[in-house]
Design an enzyme around this catalytic site. Structure first.
Site, mmCIF file in Angstrom:
data_model
loop_
_atom_site.group_PDB
_atom_site.id
_atom_site.type_symbol
_atom_site.label_atom_id
_atom_site.label_comp_id
_atom_site.label_asym_id
_atom_site.label_seq_id
_atom_site.Cartn_x
_atom_site.Cartn_y
_atom_site.Cartn_z
ATOM 1 N N ASN A 4 -7.084 6.665 -6.303
ATOM 2 C CA ASN A 4 -6.944 6.877 -7.756
ATOM 3 C C ASN A 4 -8.305 7.294 -8.306
ATOM 4 O O ASN A 4 -9.299 7.302 -7.571
ATOM 5 C CB ASN A 4 -6.439 5.597 -8.423
ATOM 6 C CG ASN A 4 -7.364 4.428 -8.155
ATOM 7 O OD1 ASN A 4 -8.474 4.382 -8.664
ATOM 8 N ND2 ASN A 4 -6.925 3.501 -7.312
ATOM 9 N N ASP B 40 -1.770 -0.922 -4.875
ATOM 10 C CA ASP B 40 -0.722 -1.947 -4.711
ATOM 11 C C ASP B 40 0.097 -1.673 -3.447
ATOM 12 O O ASP B 40 0.748 -2.561 -2.924
ATOM 13 C CB ASP B 40 0.200 -1.952 -5.929
ATOM 14 C CG ASP B 40 -0.509 -2.496 -7.158
ATOM 15 O OD1 ASP B 40 -1.327 -3.421 -7.007
ATOM 16 O OD2 ASP B 40 -0.266 -1.981 -8.272
ATOM 17 N N LYS C 79 -4.563 13.853 12.900
ATOM 18 C CA LYS C 79 -4.265 14.566 11.659
ATOM 19 C C LYS C 79 -2.807 15.047 11.670
ATOM 20 O O LYS C 79 -2.348 15.599 12.677
ATOM 21 C CB LYS C 79 -5.209 15.770 11.555
ATOM 22 C CG LYS C 79 -5.122 16.465 10.235
ATOM 23 C CD LYS C 79 -6.125 17.608 10.160
ATOM 24 C CE LYS C 79 -5.716 18.519 9.030
ATOM 25 N NZ LYS C 79 -5.874 19.907 9.331
ATOM 26 N N PHE D 26 -8.595 -7.474 -14.492
ATOM 27 C CA PHE D 26 -8.383 -6.341 -15.390
ATOM 28 C C PHE D 26 -6.896 -6.008 -15.386
ATOM 29 O O PHE D 26 -6.199 -6.274 -14.400
ATOM 30 C CB PHE D 26 -9.168 -5.116 -14.908
ATOM 31 C CG PHE D 26 -10.559 -5.050 -15.478
ATOM 32 C CD1 PHE D 26 -11.544 -5.893 -14.999
ATOM 33 C CD2 PHE D 26 -10.867 -4.160 -16.501
ATOM 34 C CE1 PHE D 26 -12.826 -5.858 -15.526
ATOM 35 C CE2 PHE D 26 -12.143 -4.116 -17.032
ATOM 36 C CZ PHE D 26 -13.127 -4.958 -16.553
ATOM 37 N N LYS E 92 0.205 -11.080 -16.942
ATOM 38 C CA LYS E 92 -0.624 -11.008 -15.730
ATOM 39 C C LYS E 92 -1.568 -12.204 -15.646
ATOM 40 O O LYS E 92 -1.787 -12.774 -14.580
ATOM 41 C CB LYS E 92 -1.443 -9.712 -15.782
ATOM 42 C CG LYS E 92 -1.284 -8.864 -14.542
ATOM 43 C CD LYS E 92 -1.829 -7.469 -14.745
ATOM 44 C CE LYS E 92 -0.710 -6.461 -14.790
ATOM 45 N NZ LYS E 92 -1.185 -5.079 -14.890
HETATM 46 N N1 CTP Z 1 -5.810 -6.274 -8.058
HETATM 47 C C1 CTP Z 1 -6.237 -6.820 -6.846
HETATM 48 N N2 CTP Z 1 -5.586 -6.513 -5.680
HETATM 49 C C2 CTP Z 1 -4.505 -5.718 -5.693
HETATM 50 C C3 CTP Z 1 -4.040 -5.158 -6.925
HETATM 51 C C4 CTP Z 1 -4.721 -5.465 -8.076
HETATM 52 O O1 CTP Z 1 -7.236 -7.548 -6.829
HETATM 53 N N3 CTP Z 1 -3.902 -5.435 -4.552
HETATM 54 C C5 CTP Z 1 -6.505 -6.658 -9.297
HETATM 55 C C6 CTP Z 1 -7.265 -5.556 -9.974
HETATM 56 O O2 CTP Z 1 -8.617 -5.520 -9.525
HETATM 57 C C7 CTP Z 1 -7.183 -5.962 -11.432
HETATM 58 C C8 CTP Z 1 -5.857 -6.678 -11.534
HETATM 59 O O3 CTP Z 1 -5.511 -7.028 -10.219
HETATM 60 O O4 CTP Z 1 -8.178 -6.902 -11.763
HETATM 61 C C9 CTP Z 1 -4.733 -5.910 -12.202
HETATM 62 O O5 CTP Z 1 -4.233 -4.924 -11.430
HETATM 63 P P1 CTP Z 1 -3.000 -4.006 -11.936
HETATM 64 O O6 CTP Z 1 -2.737 -3.011 -10.872
HETATM 65 O O7 CTP Z 1 -3.226 -3.543 -13.315
HETATM 66 O O8 CTP Z 1 -1.842 -5.061 -12.062
HETATM 67 P P2 CTP Z 1 -0.782 -5.535 -11.082
HETATM 68 O O9 CTP Z 1 -0.880 -7.004 -11.060
HETATM 69 O O10 CTP Z 1 -0.903 -4.823 -9.777
HETATM 70 O O11 CTP Z 1 0.567 -5.168 -11.817
HETATM 71 P P3 CTP Z 1 1.245 -3.757 -12.169
HETATM 72 O O12 CTP Z 1 0.708 -2.752 -11.194
HETATM 73 O O13 CTP Z 1 2.666 -4.058 -12.027
HETATM 74 O O14 CTP Z 1 0.850 -3.470 -13.574
#
Ligand code: CTP
Length: 429
Positions: free
Chosen positions: A222, A291, A301, A336, A350
């Site tokens: 990202n 995620d 490759k 965050f 969250k």
């Molecule tokens: N985070 C993490 N490890 C992951 C995913 C997220 O530590 N595998 C942490 C990020 O660093 C951030 C927080 O979780 O501090 C929020 O991540 P976000 O992607 O916004 O939220 P999610 O809980 O994954 O929920 P959603 O994607 O459904 O909004």
């Protein structure tokens, strides 16, 4: 001066903006607007020469206040303006500053309103010079700059670039956004209590984007720049914390004075965090962690063909939630939340679901906020408080300081709670 952490720390802060005669004088209007957007009340003083480049009326309209050029002028409402003005401000900014004003300030010459104000003020001073390269590089100017720095004056050095006179070199006024950021940074941190506020704390923070490999040359990622996380790391170090950054891929520069461990995939980042966690007293998850990752990463490759390909994704481990789950009790855990809708409600959810002390929510659809921007606009939601802190659009450095103010408050609240007797604690619950 004490500020209520529940409101924006810049609200009502009094800043004086001194403008000298130079082509860049028009950029002072943007500096003024940036400070106002953060909540500051700005009063403007101009030298007589500055008025030849831009009318005081412009600044009067923008600031809503009389612009002082000459305190002996009959239309000046205050007969000793240089004293009242200088003693009521919390920060004096000179932008643009000419070689002439640097010479006068360095030598204590007070022959007009702005120079008298400089001498009469005990507030911190931030100078943003702008002049032709030869004038800037002249030993006399450099001597004056060194003398002023030794006197405790803060500088925003001019940028390199093409100037109005056609020459290319150092001397262009720094960008208004950077001047505003430096000014707000001074307002946030000149107090020695603030600078010691995180002494003894060990901050572990994840930063940047993760990369999930599809094959040896491709990955899912990202556009997180790492700027927000690095800004927090730097601001925490300035406040006395020992900082360890676990960084994924970043385009922003890592600050000096902090330990940085690179960990590119969510799994590597998870392992690096768990390795350092026993040492930490504060954990902040500022990284944009994937995620999902490809269920299989090809060893070679992937070659193209005419057939469609389907990539199966599997969940990664949630680093933040896992950190909160192993919390020993004294660790502060902050996350965050990047949201595109129902920001407050989603972020609160969250906070509860991941068992956090605070969550920093940003609406990534807002202009100037979020991933790759220099600025950010966030809402800080703490577990122990009903009212969140709305942080308006401002440079990420300054957002970082507001987040740290809240962490300092959370630490004090945690310690107060620990000092309560069991009975008192029960009553509070
Ligand atoms: N985070 C993490 N490890 C992951 C995913 C997220 O530590 N595998 C942490 C990020 O660093 C951030 C927080 O979780 O501090 C929020 O991540 P976000 O992607 O916004 O939220 P999610 O809980 O994954 O929920 P959603 O994607 O459904 O909004």
């Amino acid at each position: 001066m004490a500020h209520d952490a529940s409101q924006n720390v810049f609200q009502g802060r009094k800043v004086a903006l001194g403008i000298c005669g130079g082509i860049a004088a028009y950029k002072a209007a943007e500096v003024l607007r940036g400070l106002q957007k953060a909540g500051c009340v700005v009063r403007v003083a101009m030298t007589a020469r500055a008025c030849e480049f831009i009318q005081p009326l412009t600044f009067r309209a923008l600031s809503g206040e009389h612009v002082i050029v000459d305190d002996y002028a009959p239309d000046n409402p205050d007969p000793i303006a240089h004293i009242t003005f200088s003693q009521t401000v919390e920060l004096l900014i000179i932008a643009p500053a000419t070689a002439n004003i640097l010479g006068k300030f360095a030598n204590g010459i007070a022959d007009d309103f702005l120079t008298s104000t400089y001498l009469a003020s005990t507030a911190p001073v931030l100078i943003a010079p702008a002049m032709n390269s030869s004038m800037w590089e002249h030993p006399a100017t450099q001597r004056n700059v060194e003398r002023l720095k030794a006197d405790g004056v803060f500088f925003i050095e001019p940028d390199d670039g093409e100037m109005a006179c056609g020459t290319i070199g150092p001397g262009r006024l720094s960008e208004p956004e950077r001047i505003v950021a430096a000014a707000l940074d001074i307002l946030q941190t000149t107090n020695t209590d603030v600078l010691q506020a995180l002494a003894g704390e060990k901050l572990l923070i994840t930063v940047g984007a993760t990369r999930e490999a599809l094959d040896p040359v491709r990955f899912l990622s990202n556009n997180s720049s790492g700027r927000m996380g690095f800004a927090i790391a730097e601001a925490a170090r300035k406040r006395g914390a020992e900082v360890h950054v676990i960084a994924g891929s970043t385009t922003a520069d890592a600050p000096a004075g902090v330990a940085v461990t690179r960990a590119f995939s969510a799994a590597e980042m998870h392992a690096a965090v768990m390795n350092e966690l026993p040492e930490a007293t504060i954990f902040i998850g500022a990284a944009a962690v994937a995620d999902y990752r490809p269920a299989q990463s090809a060893r070679q490759k992937i070659k193209k063909s005419d057939a469609e390909i389907t990539i199966k994704l599997e969940r990664t481990q949630d680093i933040l939630a896992d950190v909160a789950a192993v919390n020993r009790g004294d660790l502060l855990v902050i996350g965050f939340a990047a949201e595109t809708e129902n920001v407050l409600a989603n972020a609160r959810e969250k906070l509860v679901r991941k068992n956090l002390d605070a969550v920093i929510a940003n609406d990534v659809t807002r202009e100037g906020a979020g991933f790759d921007a220099l600025t950010n606009e966030v809402i800080v939601i703490s577990r122990d408080k009903d009212t969140p802190i709305h942080v308006p659009l401002m440079p990420k450095t300054n957002v970082a300081n507001i987040i740290l103010d809240e962490i300092v408050r959370l630490r004090a609240a945690r310690e107060n709670l620990a000092n309560l007797t069991t009975d008192e604690r029960r009553k509070k619950a």
